[in-house]
Design a protein around this motif. Sequence first.
Motif, short mmCIF file in Angstrom:
data_model
loop_
_atom_site.label_atom_id
_atom_site.label_comp_id
_atom_site.label_asym_id
_atom_site.label_seq_id
_atom_site.Cartn_x
_atom_site.Cartn_y
_atom_site.Cartn_z
N GLY A 57 5.95 53.13 17.75
CA GLY A 57 6.25 52.29 18.90
C GLY A 57 5.47 50.99 18.86
O GLY A 57 4.65 50.76 17.97
N LEU A 58 5.74 50.16 19.82
CA LEU A 58 5.10 48.86 19.87
C LEU A 58 3.80 48.91 20.66
O LEU A 58 3.71 49.59 21.68
CB LEU A 58 6.04 47.83 20.53
N ARG A 59 2.82 48.18 20.18
CA ARG A 59 1.59 48.04 20.94
C ARG A 59 1.74 46.80 21.81
O ARG A 59 1.85 45.69 21.30
CB ARG A 59 0.39 47.88 20.01
N LEU A 60 1.79 46.99 23.10
CA LEU A 60 2.01 45.89 24.01
C LEU A 60 0.72 45.56 24.74
O LEU A 60 -0.06 46.44 25.10
CB LEU A 60 3.11 46.25 25.02
N ARG A 61 0.52 44.29 24.98
CA ARG A 61 -0.64 43.86 25.76
C ARG A 61 -0.20 43.69 27.20
O ARG A 61 0.98 43.57 27.49
CB ARG A 61 -1.21 42.57 25.22
N ALA A 62 -1.16 43.67 28.08
CA ALA A 62 -0.84 43.47 29.49
C ALA A 62 -0.28 42.06 29.69
O ALA A 62 -0.75 41.10 29.09
CB ALA A 62 -2.10 43.65 30.32
N ASP A 63 0.73 41.96 30.51
CA ASP A 63 1.36 40.68 30.78
C ASP A 63 0.62 40.02 31.94
O ASP A 63 1.00 40.15 33.10
CB ASP A 63 2.84 40.88 31.11
N ALA A 64 -0.48 39.35 31.60
CA ALA A 64 -1.32 38.74 32.63
C ALA A 64 -1.66 37.31 32.22
O ALA A 64 -1.86 37.02 31.04
CB ALA A 64 -2.60 39.55 32.81
N VAL A 65 -1.74 36.42 33.20
CA VAL A 65 -2.10 35.03 32.94
C VAL A 65 -3.60 34.96 32.72
O VAL A 65 -4.39 35.45 33.53
CB VAL A 65 -1.68 34.14 34.13
N HIS A 66 -4.01 34.38 31.60
CA HIS A 66 -5.43 34.25 31.30
C HIS A 66 -5.94 32.85 31.63
O HIS A 66 -7.06 32.70 32.07
CB HIS A 66 -5.71 34.58 29.83
N GLN A 67 -5.13 31.86 31.36
CA GLN A 67 -5.55 30.49 31.60
C GLN A 67 -4.30 29.66 31.86
O GLN A 67 -3.34 29.73 31.10
CB GLN A 67 -6.28 29.95 30.37
N GLU A 68 -4.34 28.91 32.92
CA GLU A 68 -3.22 28.03 33.20
C GLU A 68 -3.50 26.68 32.58
O GLU A 68 -4.62 26.18 32.61
CB GLU A 68 -3.03 27.86 34.71
N ILE A 69 -2.47 26.10 31.97
CA ILE A 69 -2.60 24.78 31.36
C ILE A 69 -1.88 23.79 32.26
O ILE A 69 -0.73 23.98 32.63
CB ILE A 69 -1.99 24.77 29.95
N ASP A 70 -2.59 22.74 32.61
CA ASP A 70 -2.03 21.72 33.49
C ASP A 70 -1.02 20.88 32.71
O ASP A 70 -1.32 20.34 31.65
CB ASP A 70 -3.15 20.84 34.04
N ARG A 71 0.20 20.79 33.24
CA ARG A 71 1.26 20.05 32.57
C ARG A 71 0.89 18.58 32.39
O ARG A 71 1.19 17.98 31.36
CB ARG A 71 2.55 20.17 33.39
N ASN A 72 0.24 18.01 33.37
CA ASN A 72 -0.16 16.60 33.26
C ASN A 72 -1.14 16.37 32.13
O ASN A 72 -1.09 15.34 31.46
CB ASN A 72 -0.74 16.12 34.60
N GLN A 73 -2.03 17.33 31.88
CA GLN A 73 -2.95 17.21 30.75
C GLN A 73 -2.18 17.20 29.43
O GLN A 73 -2.49 16.44 28.52
CB GLN A 73 -3.93 18.38 30.72
N LEU A 74 -1.19 18.08 29.31
CA LEU A 74 -0.39 18.14 28.09
C LEU A 74 0.42 16.86 27.89
O LEU A 74 0.53 16.34 26.78
CB LEU A 74 0.54 19.34 28.11
N MET A 75 0.98 16.34 28.97
CA MET A 75 1.80 15.13 28.87
C MET A 75 0.95 13.90 28.57
O MET A 75 1.41 12.94 27.98
CB MET A 75 2.60 14.91 30.15
N ALA A 76 -0.33 13.94 28.95
CA ALA A 76 -1.21 12.79 28.76
C ALA A 76 -1.48 12.52 27.28
O ALA A 76 -1.71 11.38 26.89
CB ALA A 76 -2.53 13.00 29.49
N VAL A 77 -1.42 13.54 26.43
CA VAL A 77 -1.71 13.35 25.01
C VAL A 77 -0.46 12.98 24.20
O VAL A 77 -0.56 12.70 23.01
CB VAL A 77 -2.38 14.60 24.40
N ALA A 78 0.69 12.97 24.84
CA ALA A 78 1.93 12.65 24.14
C ALA A 78 2.01 11.15 23.87
O ALA A 78 1.64 10.35 24.73
CB ALA A 78 3.13 13.09 24.97
N PRO A 79 2.51 10.74 22.70
CA PRO A 79 2.68 9.31 22.43
C PRO A 79 3.61 8.66 23.44
O PRO A 79 3.34 7.56 23.90
CB PRO A 79 3.27 9.26 21.03
#
Length: 93
Positions: A57-79
């Motif tokens: 069978g498959l070894r599944l990990r818990a489906d839990a949020v560990h860290q949220e990434i801010d969309r604005n931070q990601l968009m800020a590094v885009a050319p």
Amino acid sequence: MDAKDIEKVAHLARLGLSGAEREAYAQDLSRILDLVSHMNAVATDGVEPMTHPDTAGLRLRADAVHQEIDRNQLMAVAPEARDGLYLVPRVIE
């Protein structure tokens, strides 16, 4: 299989094979077919069919949020970005 059989198959597949290639393919395919016939000779009566060879069978990990990434931070590094989307150069005209 012999070279004549390989020639027929090569013609159907539209492959151009030299004489040496036909002989080599004939030997290789004969060995494969021998293996298949050997495998077919194995008694499989009473063997339950499997959906997958790995029954662990498959070894599944818990489906839990560990860290949220801010969309604005990601968009800020885009050319280039607009309306929350990355802009990239056109590759198909």
